[in-house]
Design a protein around this motif. Structure first.
Motif, PDB file in Angstrom:
ATOM      1  N   MET A  99      38.930  27.248  14.694  1.00  0.00           N
ATOM      2  CA  MET A  99      39.172  27.487  16.116  1.00  0.00           C
ATOM      3  C   MET A  99      39.590  28.922  16.432  1.00  0.00           C
ATOM      4  O   MET A  99      40.165  29.182  17.479  1.00  0.00           O
ATOM      5  CB  MET A  99      40.230  26.520  16.668  1.00  0.00           C
ATOM      6  CG  MET A  99      39.825  25.075  16.514  1.00  0.00           C
ATOM      7  SD  MET A  99      40.142  24.077  17.947  1.00  0.00           S
ATOM      8  CE  MET A  99      41.896  24.039  17.985  1.00  0.00           C
TER       9      MET A  99
ATOM     10  N   HIS B  24      43.633  22.283  25.203  1.00  0.00           N
ATOM     11  CA  HIS B  24      43.173  23.361  24.340  1.00  0.00           C
ATOM     12  C   HIS B  24      44.038  24.605  24.560  1.00  0.00           C
ATOM     13  O   HIS B  24      44.467  25.242  23.600  1.00  0.00           O
ATOM     14  CB  HIS B  24      41.706  23.664  24.647  1.00  0.00           C
ATOM     15  CG  HIS B  24      41.013  24.435  23.571  1.00  0.00           C
ATOM     16  ND1 HIS B  24      40.824  23.936  22.309  1.00  0.00           N
ATOM     17  CD2 HIS B  24      40.473  25.681  23.571  1.00  0.00           C
ATOM     18  CE1 HIS B  24      40.190  24.833  21.584  1.00  0.00           C
ATOM     19  NE2 HIS B  24      39.974  25.904  22.320  1.00  0.00           N
TER      20      HIS B  24
ATOM     21  N   TYR C 244      41.086  19.046  17.276  1.00  0.00           N
ATOM     22  CA  TYR C 244      39.728  19.515  17.029  1.00  0.00           C
ATOM     23  C   TYR C 244      38.854  18.319  16.677  1.00  0.00           C
ATOM     24  O   TYR C 244      39.264  17.439  15.930  1.00  0.00           O
ATOM     25  CB  TYR C 244      39.699  20.528  15.889  1.00  0.00           C
ATOM     26  CG  TYR C 244      38.304  20.930  15.502  1.00  0.00           C
ATOM     27  CD1 TYR C 244      37.546  21.726  16.365  1.00  0.00           C
ATOM     28  CD2 TYR C 244      37.726  20.496  14.316  1.00  0.00           C
ATOM     29  CE1 TYR C 244      36.251  22.079  16.033  1.00  0.00           C
ATOM     30  CE2 TYR C 244      36.435  20.855  13.978  1.00  0.00           C
ATOM     31  CZ  TYR C 244      35.704  21.650  14.845  1.00  0.00           C
ATOM     32  OH  TYR C 244      34.423  21.998  14.530  1.00  0.00           O
TER      33      TYR C 244
END
Lengths: 324, 323
Positions: free
Chosen positions: A67, A271, A243
């Motif tokens: 990420m 997020h 995720y």
């Protein structure tokens, strides 16, 4: 006689309160301006820092490299699907409640109770909805469905369905209040005319009241979607994933692709939260955080703006109707 | 004559009419059910929070919620400690640091939001021109529409360093930073409610005041504000309730250290932040899990009482002004 009247005028003009007056004027104006500046500053900062991150790749790719790179497409997809699911649950319930309150209920004890409950529901902390979602939807409803259907652990765990249900409960007051307002704006004479023509109460509501209140109800729905898209606390424990390598989709009967409400999902506001607080390297991912924030703000702002414009438009239209 | 003009309905018509009535009746019942939903939800929230919360007392005593006497290896004696330290050999579940943290964020936030909110509302309702109102009201709605996670993110990444530069605080993230963020979120609510209260003051009162020779400011200060004072206080109570319940901003901007302190520049942990930070990593059915639901029950009760108080004040005010 004449003297007293002429005397009182200069007295009023040159009262010592004059400078106090202008001082307070200025101060109050300041109180209105400073929050505006704060709003502009927040938006400006986020826009200037986030604008360069926004590319087509950023919007259409999945996160990669733990990420720290890649896009946010799964988050956008998750946000859209969960708000759709939420509004599907909340809208019929909210509109139904508002129709009951405005068209059927009088001024009795229960109506006062319902109004008090709606107002209180609007003030319940969002994290409490999260706890409620876990305690009621997942552990009570979900586990019992699993028990009855013998599906193992399918419903009794965090998933989009329960997250959407939790958000639906949260936005219910928004929908009820704006629908009520829209219904109240429909002139009473239209109802009377419809009933005088022999229409029943329900026919009047369906063919006369609801079509005119459509704009106001739509406004409420848009506001609710905007609110639901921005909330984070209620979905922290009811279905959000840090995720997820896949999109929460499934094939109905093995062929028709659809959103899988029993899967977990990634979401824009969540997020931002995890990238800003729990990321391995928060400094490195700062551009992603700004970009995600900008996307979320743009989404909620467009929705809010649409709601405000809709409301103005329909208020004007209803004003014309009641004048005729 | 009259009885002759009435045609007798056929059986078929009677039946369909009955079906019709049944449909109307069914629809009405469904709408009643939808109306009752919000009451049901409030009751269910109460029920399920407390159902999980009270199970904490199966394994712990109510006094644990205040503090615990533990052996302190540094001072080498037993001391009474008010701590929230759920993940530890000897878990401590004192609510005092959490309530203290919540108040340390919510009170300053309400004060900041109220000062600006009441000022802004007076300006909007008494001074601003119609065009300016048309512009300012939607802007306020946009401000209200900013998700709290965005404000939290803004406080965390930008405002926190800015405030640390000004006040030279030990902690970058502290109660004050959180309070400013919560104030930004609470401000639009207070403005809207105070403006409603001010607009509910009858025009006659203002006219009477002007007719007696009072200036604009004298009218506002001596007539309008005192008449609307119950509405203004209701707005502040409601704002305080919202500030207590604000979650994402405080999770991100207050630092999350559960300590009992009165220092506004100290890192604190509120009840909401505590739930948000710990519920994700806790085993369902453990003492810690029930303790978090108990914190939720306390928080819910507090905000519920505040909301109800504000609601009652508003109802009374409306009744009075209608007279």
């Amino acid at each position: 006689m004449n003297g007293t009247t002429t005397l009182s005028i200069p007295n009023l003009r040159f009262q010592p309160t004059d400078w106090i007056e202008s001082l307070w004027n200025g101060l109050l104006r300041l109180f209105a301006i400073i929050p505006l500046c704060v709003l502009v500053f927040i938006l400006g900062k986020i826009f200037s820092n986030g604008a360069e991150t926004i590319t087509w790749e950023f919007l259409s790719k999945t996160p990669v490299q733990g990420m720290t790179e890649g896009g946010i497409f799964p988050c956008i997809f998750g946000t859209i699907s969960i708000t759709l699911l939420m509004i599907l649950m909340a809208l019929p319930l909210g509109v139904g409640a508002a129709v009951y309150l405005v068209e059927y209920a009088g001024q009795g004890f229960w109506v006062r109770m319902i109004r008090a409950a709606v107002n209180n529901l609007a003030g319940v902390p969002s994290i409490i909805f999260g706890l409620f979602g876990v305690g009621f939807f997942i552990l009570f409803v979900g586990r019992n469905i699993d028990h009855v259907l013998r599906t193992g652990l399918l419903f009794g765990q965090p998933c989009m369905l329960w997250a959407a249900a939790t958000l639906a409960v949260l936005v219910l007051p928004v929908i009820i209040v704006s629908t009520e307002e829209a219904l109240n704006a429909v002139p009473q004479s239209h109802r009377a005319a419809s009933q005088a023509l022999g229409a029943t109460k329900w026919q009047t509501i369906v063919h006369v009241v609801l079509p005119q209140a459509r704009g106001g109800i739509l406004t409420g729905a848009i506001l609710a979607i905007s609110r639901g898209a921005g909330e984070t606390a209620p979905i922290l424990f009811t279905g959000c994933a840090y995720y997820l390598p896949r999109l929460p989709v499934t094939k109905l009967f093995g062929v028709i692709p659809m959103i899988n409400p029993l899967d977990q999902f990634m979401e824009l506001s969540y997020h931002i939260f995890i990238m800003a607080t729990q990321s391995m390297d928060a400094e490195k991912t700062l551009p992603i955080q700004y970009g995600t924030t900008l996307v979320l703000i743009a989404l909620t702002f467009l929705l809010n703006l649409a709601a405000i414009l809709f409301r103005m438009h329909f208020r004007k239209k209803l004003g014309q109707v009641s004048l005729q | 004559m009259r009885s002759m003009s009435v045609s007798h309905p056929t059986t078929h018509e009677l039946l369909s009419q009955k079906g019709f009535r049944l449909k109307e009746w069914l629809i009405e019942r469904m709408l009643v059910a939808a109306g009752i939903t919000s009451i049901a939800i409030i009751l269910l929230i109460f029920l399920f929070l407390f159902k999980e919360g009270v199970q904490f007392f199966k394994t712990a005593s109510p006094f644990d919620l205040i503090g615990k006497t533990v052996f302190d290896p540094y001072e080498e004696r037993h001391v009474f400690k008010m701590m929230w330290q759920a993940v530890s050999v000897l878990p401590k579940y004192s609510l005092i640091p959490l309530i203290c943290g919540s108040l340390l964020v919510a009170l300053p936030a309400t004060i900041i939001a109220a000062v600006f909110g009441i000022g802004c509302a007076i300006y909007l309702s008494e001074m601003a021109s119609a065009q300016l109102r048309e512009f300012l009201k939607p802007t306020l709605e946009l401000l209200a529409g900013i998700p709290s996670v965005v404000i939290g993110f803004f406080m965390l990444t930008l405002a926190a360093s800015f405030f640390q530069g000004i006040f030279h605080t030990k902690f970058r993230l502290n109660a004050f930073v959180g309070a400013v963020g919560v104030a930004i979120a609470t401000f639009p609510i207070i403005v809207t409610l105070v403006e409603d209260a001010l607009r509910a003051v009858p025009r006659d009162l203002r006219d009477a005041s002007y007719a007696l020779g009072a200036t604009k400011w004298q009218t506002i200060w001596d007539t309008v504000v005192p008449t609307a004072i119950s509405g203004i206080s209701a707005a502040m109570i409601l704002g305080f309730g919202r500030a207590l319940g604000e979650t994402m901003i405080v999770v991100m901007a207050t630092g999350k250290a559960p300590i009992v302190t009165g220092n506004i520049f100290s890192s604190v942990r509120t009840m909401t932040a505590n739930i948000a930070a710990e519920l994700g990593s806790v085993a369902q059915g453990s003492e810690h899990y029930y303790a978090l639901f108990l914190v939720g029950s306390v928080l819910f009760t507090m905000t519920f009482v505040l909301n109800l108080t504000s609601e009652i004040i508003l109802t009374k005010m409306r009744r009075k002004l209608r007279m």
